[in-house]
Write an enzyme that holds these catalytic residues in place. Structure first.
Site, PDB file in Angstrom:
ATOM      1  N   ASP A   1       5.394   0.424  11.929  1.00  0.00           N
ATOM      2  CA  ASP A   1       4.173  -0.250  11.483  1.00  0.00           C
ATOM      3  C   ASP A   1       4.101  -1.714  11.909  1.00  0.00           C
ATOM      4  OD1 ASP A   1       3.103   1.998  10.353  1.00  0.00           O
ATOM      5  OD2 ASP A   1       3.542   1.455   8.279  1.00  0.00           O
TER       6      ASP A   1
ATOM      7  N   PRO B   1       2.820  15.967  11.097  1.00  0.00           N
ATOM      8  CA  PRO B   1       2.786  17.306  10.506  1.00  0.00           C
ATOM      9  C   PRO B   1       3.224  17.310   9.048  1.00  0.00           C
ATOM     10  CG  PRO B   1       4.677  17.073  11.962  1.00  0.00           C
ATOM     11  CD  PRO B   1       3.858  15.829  12.132  1.00  0.00           C
TER      12      PRO B   1
ATOM     13  N   LYS C   1       0.833  -1.207   0.000  1.00  0.00           N
ATOM     14  CA  LYS C   1       0.000   0.000   0.000  1.00  0.00           C
ATOM     15  C   LYS C   1       0.866   1.253   0.000  1.00  0.00           C
ATOM     16  CE  LYS C   1      -1.522   2.119   3.660  1.00  0.00           C
ATOM     17  NZ  LYS C   1      -2.236   2.891   4.691  1.00  0.00           N
ATOM     18  N   ASN C   2       1.903   1.262   0.835  1.00  0.00           N
ATOM     19  CA  ASN C   2       2.716   2.471   0.992  1.00  0.00           C
ATOM     20  C   ASN C   2       3.632   2.729  -0.202  1.00  0.00           C
ATOM     21  OD1 ASN C   2       1.527   3.048   3.427  1.00  0.00           O
ATOM     22  ND2 ASN C   2       3.131   2.079   4.656  1.00  0.00           N
TER      23      ASN C   2
ATOM     24  N   ASP D   1       4.612  20.006   7.770  1.00  0.00           N
ATOM     25  CA  ASP D   1       5.497  21.168   7.648  1.00  0.00           C
ATOM     26  C   ASP D   1       6.687  20.893   6.733  1.00  0.00           C
ATOM     27  OD1 ASP D   1       6.404  19.395   9.645  1.00  0.00           O
ATOM     28  OD2 ASP D   1       7.683  20.937  10.520  1.00  0.00           O
ATOM     29  N   GLN D   2       7.193  19.655   6.710  1.00  0.00           N
ATOM     30  CA  GLN D   2       8.331  19.346   5.847  1.00  0.00           C
ATOM     31  C   GLN D   2       7.932  19.373   4.368  1.00  0.00           C
ATOM     32  OE1 GLN D   2      11.708  18.849   7.087  1.00  0.00           O
ATOM     33  NE2 GLN D   2      10.510  19.922   8.641  1.00  0.00           N
TER      34      GLN D   2
ATOM     35  N   CYS E   1      -5.054   7.816  10.098  1.00  0.00           N
ATOM     36  CA  CYS E   1      -4.945   7.226  11.430  1.00  0.00           C
ATOM     37  C   CYS E   1      -4.900   8.289  12.517  1.00  0.00           C
ATOM     38  CB  CYS E   1      -3.676   6.378  11.535  1.00  0.00           C
ATOM     39  SG  CYS E   1      -3.663   4.965  10.438  1.00  0.00           S
TER      40      CYS E   1
END
Length: 419
Positions: free
Chosen positions: A305, A123, A22-23, A125-126, A117
Site C-alpha cells: 500500500d 481471490p 481504515k484497514n 478462496d482462502q 480496487c
C-alpha cells in the site's frame, strides 16, 4: 464529479494529526456483528468505505452510526437479515469480512462477492476454505457466497497464502466455534493484531497475537466493549513521502512509528532525516532525494500500500531504482499517468524501473485506485504548474480529509467540481 486541483512547488511544513486506520476499523466494525448489545469504537476515520460498511450493518438490522466526530456506535442485537447485498458492497472488497461473524453468530450468511480496487485478482478462496474447515457448507452462486452451519467446530488449518482479510475472517468465525482453532501462516499485519485485541476485549480467547500462529479457544458468546483503533500507518507514510518530495519538514502526530519501520528506513535511504517518538514521526527532507529500490512483501516488510507513493518519489529523485510488486497483480495503473507528467518510467512484468527527472510537469490525470490516487497527489505536489486529478472518489475511500491536511501543511490544493 469532484476533482483535486493542485499547484505544485510548495514546501510542506508543520504538524499533522493522523487518522485511525481504515484497514483496522473495517474488520472491527464487522466484528460487532458477533455481539448482542452496543459496541463503541473510537478513532474511526470518516471515509467512504466506513460509511458503506455502516450502511451494510444497518441494512442487516443493526443500529450503526457516528456518535461523535470519530466515534461509532454499533448495536447488533437485532440482526434480521444476514445478507450483504451487491448494491451496497460492490465498491468495497472489505465487505467479505462480514462472512465469518454472520456465520459464527447466526449460522448463515449471504455475502456478495467483493468489489473495490481494480488491482487484479484478490481471490476469496482462502476465506471459503477456512469456513469449510470450520464445518460450514459454502457455495458460490450468482455472485454471492452463501454459507450455512448449525455450529462451527474448532480446527487446525494452514493458510495456503498469507492473506490479511482471510486471517481476519477465520479469526472472527473461530471465536464462537466449539473447541479450539489453530491457524497457521496467519497474517502478521498490525491491523490483524488490532482486531484480535478488540475480540479479546469482547471476551474472546485468542493467543499468539502478532505471530503467524493464532490459537483461538471458542467461547459461548461475546459482550460489547469500548475500543480505540490503531493509527493509520499508510496515511502516515503517504504524508511523510509528500513532505519528502517537496523538500519539507513535518511532524506526524498520534501515530505509531514501529508500525511502519520498513517505510521509515526507505525514507532514510532516500536521504531524509527521521526522528521517531512514542506517538509521532518527524521528517526533514534533504534535496536532492536519492532513488530507492524496494520489493513489496507482507508485514513487517515493505507494504504494497506504499508502493505507488514511493514510485512518485523515485520519479523526482536522483538516479534509477526498481520497484518489485509481489502482492497484487495489475497494481501499476498509475504509471501511464506519471508518464503524462514527464516521468521516465518503464514496466516489465511485476517490476517498474524509474529514472529520476529534475522536475515533473502539471497535467490532467486520472486516479485508478486508492493508492494510485495518493501517488498522483504526491507527484502533483512535486510538479511544476497545475495538476487536476479526476476520480478522486478513490482517494476518499481511504484518506480522511486529505486535501485539508495537506493545505494545513502549506500545499496549494482544493477540491473542485468537474466542469
Amino acid at each position: 464529479m469532484e476533482q483535486l486541483k493542485i499547484m505544485g512547488g510548495r514546501r510542506l511544513e508543520g504538524e499533522v494529526t493522523i487518522s485511525g486506520a481504515k484497514n483496522a476499523v473495517l474488520p472491527i466494525l464487522a466484528a460487532t456483528l458477533l455481539v448482542k448489545g452496543t459496541t463503541v469504537i473510537d478513532n474511526v476515520p470518516r471515509l467512504r468505505d466506513v460509511n458503506t460498511l455502516l450502511a451494510v450493518l444497518n441494512e442487516m438490522g443493526a443500529k450503526a452510526h457516528f456518535t461523535a466526530e470519530n466515534q461509532v456506535s454499533v448495536d447488533a442485537s437485532n440482526i434480521t437479515n444476514p445478507v450483504a447485498p451487491y448494491e451496497l458492497v460492490r465498491t468495497m472488497r472489505a465487505s467479505v469480512l462480514v462472512l465469518g461473524p454472520l456465520l459464527a453468530r447466526f449460522g448463515q450468511a449471504k455475502v456478495s462477492l467483493p468489489g473495490g480496487c481494480a488491482i487484479g485478482a484478490r481471490p476469496v478462496d482462502q476465506h471459503i476454505k477456512g469456513m469449510r474447515a470450520l464445518g460450514a457448507e459454502v457455495d458460490v452462486c450468482e455472485g454471492y457466497i452463501e454459507a450455512k452451519a448449525s455450529r462451527l467446530r474448532g480446527q487446525t488449518l494452514t493458510m495456503d497464502v498469507v492473506t490479511v482479510t482471510g486471517t481476519e475472517n477465520i479469526l472472527m468465525a473461530a471465536v464462537l466455534a466449539d473447541g479450539t482453532t489453530v491457524l497457521h501462516n496467519a497474517a502478521l499485519e498490525p491491523e490483524v493484531s488490532d482486531l484480535a485485541h478488540c475480540l479479546n476485549a469482547m471476551g474472546a480467547k485468542i493467543k499468539g497475537i502478532g505471530t503467524s500462529t493464532l490459537t483461538i479457544e471458542g467461547v459461548e458468546s461475546l459482550h460489547p466493549c469500548h475500543y480505540r483503533t490503531l493509527p493509520d500507518r499508510i496515511e502516515t507514510g503517504t504524508l511523510l513521502v509528500a513532505a519528502a518530495v517537496t523538500g519539507g519538514s513535518i511532524v506526524a502526530r498520534q501515530t505509531s512509528p514501529q508500525l511502519l519501520e520498513a517505510v521509515l528506513e526507505k525514507l532514510e535511504a532516500a536521504g531524509c532525516s527521521i526522528r521517531r517518538g512514542a506517538d509521532f514521526v518527524a521528517l526533514e527532507a534533504k534535496k536532492p532525494l536519492q532513488a530507492v529500490s524496494l520489493r513489496t512483501a507482507p508485514f513487517p516488510a515493505f507494504p504494497t500500500d506504499m508502493q505507488a507513493q514511493f514510485m512518485a518519489l523515485n520519479c523526482v529523485a536522483h538516479g534509477s531504482a526498481a520497484i518489485v510488486e509481489t502482492i497484487f497483480e495489475n497494481r501499476f495503473m498509475h504509471v501511464p499517468e506519471l508518464s503524462r507528467m514527464g516521468a521516465r518510467i518503464f514496466i516489465e512484468g511485476n517490476t517498474v524501473t524509474t529514472f529520476g527527472v529534475e522536475k515533473l510537469s502539471g497535467a490532467p490525470v486520472m486516479a485508478t485506485d486508492l493508492r494510485a490516487s495518493a501517488c498522483l497527489v504526491i507527484a502533483a505536489l512535486a510538479a511544476e504548474g497545475e495538476t487536476v486529478i479526476s476520480r478522486i472518489y478513490h482517494l476518499d475511500r481511504g484518506y480522511e480529509a486529505m486535501e485539508v491536511k495537506l493545505r494545513g501543511l502549506g500545499a496549494q490544493i482544493e477540491r473542485i467540481q468537474e466542469a
